[in-house]
Design a protein around this motif. Structure first.
Motif, PDB file in Angstrom:
ATOM      1  N   GLY A   1       0.809  -1.212   0.000  1.00  0.00           N
ATOM      2  CA  GLY A   1       0.000   0.000   0.000  1.00  0.00           C
ATOM      3  C   GLY A   1       0.844   1.263   0.000  1.00  0.00           C
ATOM      4  N   ILE A   2       1.920   1.272   0.793  1.00  0.00           N
ATOM      5  CA  ILE A   2       2.811   2.431   0.816  1.00  0.00           C
ATOM      6  C   ILE A   2       3.456   2.633  -0.553  1.00  0.00           C
ATOM      7  CG2 ILE A   2       4.975   3.319   1.770  1.00  0.00           C
ATOM      8  CD1 ILE A   2       4.192   2.012   4.427  1.00  0.00           C
ATOM      9  N   ALA A   3       3.873   1.535  -1.189  1.00  0.00           N
ATOM     10  CA  ALA A   3       4.485   1.629  -2.518  1.00  0.00           C
ATOM     11  C   ALA A   3       3.501   2.210  -3.530  1.00  0.00           C
ATOM     12  CB  ALA A   3       4.960   0.250  -2.967  1.00  0.00           C
ATOM     13  N   VAL A   4       2.238   1.770  -3.465  1.00  0.00           N
ATOM     14  CA  VAL A   4       1.223   2.299  -4.386  1.00  0.00           C
ATOM     15  C   VAL A   4       1.007   3.790  -4.139  1.00  0.00           C
ATOM     16  CG1 VAL A   4      -1.229   2.205  -5.004  1.00  0.00           C
ATOM     17  CG2 VAL A   4       0.068   0.087  -4.719  1.00  0.00           C
ATOM     18  N   LEU A   5       0.929   4.184  -2.874  1.00  0.00           N
ATOM     19  CA  LEU A   5       0.715   5.592  -2.551  1.00  0.00           C
ATOM     20  C   LEU A   5       1.844   6.477  -3.054  1.00  0.00           C
ATOM     21  CD1 LEU A   5      -0.670   5.376   1.111  1.00  0.00           C
ATOM     22  CD2 LEU A   5      -1.927   6.058  -0.936  1.00  0.00           C
ATOM     23  N   ILE A   6       3.064   5.959  -3.028  1.00  0.00           N
ATOM     24  CA  ILE A   6       4.221   6.781  -3.407  1.00  0.00           C
ATOM     25  C   ILE A   6       4.480   6.757  -4.906  1.00  0.00           C
ATOM     26  CG2 ILE A   6       6.721   7.044  -3.139  1.00  0.00           C
ATOM     27  CD1 ILE A   6       6.414   5.989  -0.305  1.00  0.00           C
ATOM     28  N   PHE A   7       4.409   5.583  -5.514  1.00  0.00           N
ATOM     29  CA  PHE A   7       4.879   5.446  -6.896  1.00  0.00           C
ATOM     30  C   PHE A   7       3.771   5.337  -7.942  1.00  0.00           C
ATOM     31  CE2 PHE A   7       8.364   3.653  -4.269  1.00  0.00           C
ATOM     32  CZ  PHE A   7       9.361   4.545  -4.634  1.00  0.00           C
ATOM     33  N   ALA A   8       2.566   4.951  -7.550  1.00  0.00           N
ATOM     34  CA  ALA A   8       1.510   4.767  -8.545  1.00  0.00           C
ATOM     35  C   ALA A   8       0.884   6.109  -8.921  1.00  0.00           C
ATOM     36  CB  ALA A   8       0.433   3.821  -8.016  1.00  0.00           C
TER      37      ALA A   8
END
Length: 254
Positions: free
Chosen positions: A166-173
């Motif tokens: 979820g953190i990766a999606v929030l930052i990079f998506a």
């Protein structure tokens, strides 16, 4: 060569972070554990528990905290050694994963690591690995009632994986996928952590139960601070290693 440099760097970062975490644990966390362990025997009173936490001997003789249960390291140097080794392996493993991800993103031009960004990476690791799981499964002190360990492990792994994703999606998506990142982070808490039925502490003395409850709250706070420092060290040191040595050398060689 890139992989070998990441491995070598993870050994150094893991050692540094383990030393920091172990120092805080020995200074702040261990006294709480000793005090809680002293209450595990029904014959212990708050006064005797306080004396034991301070390392004083009393008429009951040396208390080895075993109570006929499975093996545990002896107090003192042996216990400190095993704690340090556990922290070292955790630090190496976490920094290895973090630097592998950092290196690939840096090589692809998706990030430009700085000390400030390294701290943010460390904070993200703290949220995924400690803070989010602790919402449902707070750190435990000796004597507390807990669900079966296999259920706790499954929920912990699920929470760490979904929170990290979820953190990766929030930052990079892209912006239209941000809601999906929040949904991933909330999902394990919607499912719910394994719980126990009944009281957390089953000591027969209500005064001791109140003291254990207070110790538990203090333990959660101190554990959070210790783990935050642990992850900030990992994030900062990993970002420095990737930007100054790992990726820099790889670019020169290629």
């Amino acid at each position: 060569m890139l992989f070998s440099r990441i491995v070598y760097a993870s050994l150094l970062v893991g050692l540094l972070s383990a030393l920091v975490l172990s120092a805080v644990q020995q200074w702040q966390v261990a006294p709480i554990i000793f005090a809680a362990e002293a209450y595990e025997g029904a014959e212990y009173t708050p006064t005797l528990a306080a004396e034991e936490a301070d390392g004083h001997s009393h008429e009951h003789g040396h208390h080895d905290h075993s109570h006929g249960e499975e093996w545990a390291p002896a107090d003192g140097a042996e216990r400190l050694f095993y704690s340090l080794m556990s922290n070292l392996f955790a630090g190496i493993g976490f920094s290895l994963v973090l630097m592998a991800i950092m290196s690939q993103l840096q090589l692809r031009g998706m990030i430009n690591l700085t000390p400030a960004k390294g701290i943010l990476w460390g904070f993200a690791g703290f949220v995924a690995v400690f803070a989010a799981p602790a919402i449902g499964l707070p750190p435990e002190i000796p004597g507390i009632e807990a669900p079966p360990v296999e259920y706790r492990q499954i929920w912990w792994l699920l929470t760490v994986a979904l929170t990290g994703a979820g953190i990766a999606v929030l930052i990079f998506a892209s912006i239209r996928y941000k809601v999906a990142g929040l949904a991933l982070m909330l999902l394990p808490h919607i499912i719910g952590a394994p719980m126990i039925s009944g009281a957390e502490f089953k000591h027969p003395d209500p005064v001791v139960v109140a003291e254990l409850t207070s110790l538990h709250h203090e333990f959660i706070t101190i554990s959070a601070v210790a783990n935050l420092l642990f992850w900030l060290v990992i994030g900062l040191a990993s970002s420095w290693a990737v930007s100054r040595w790992i990726v820099k050398h790889d670019v020169v060689e290629t």
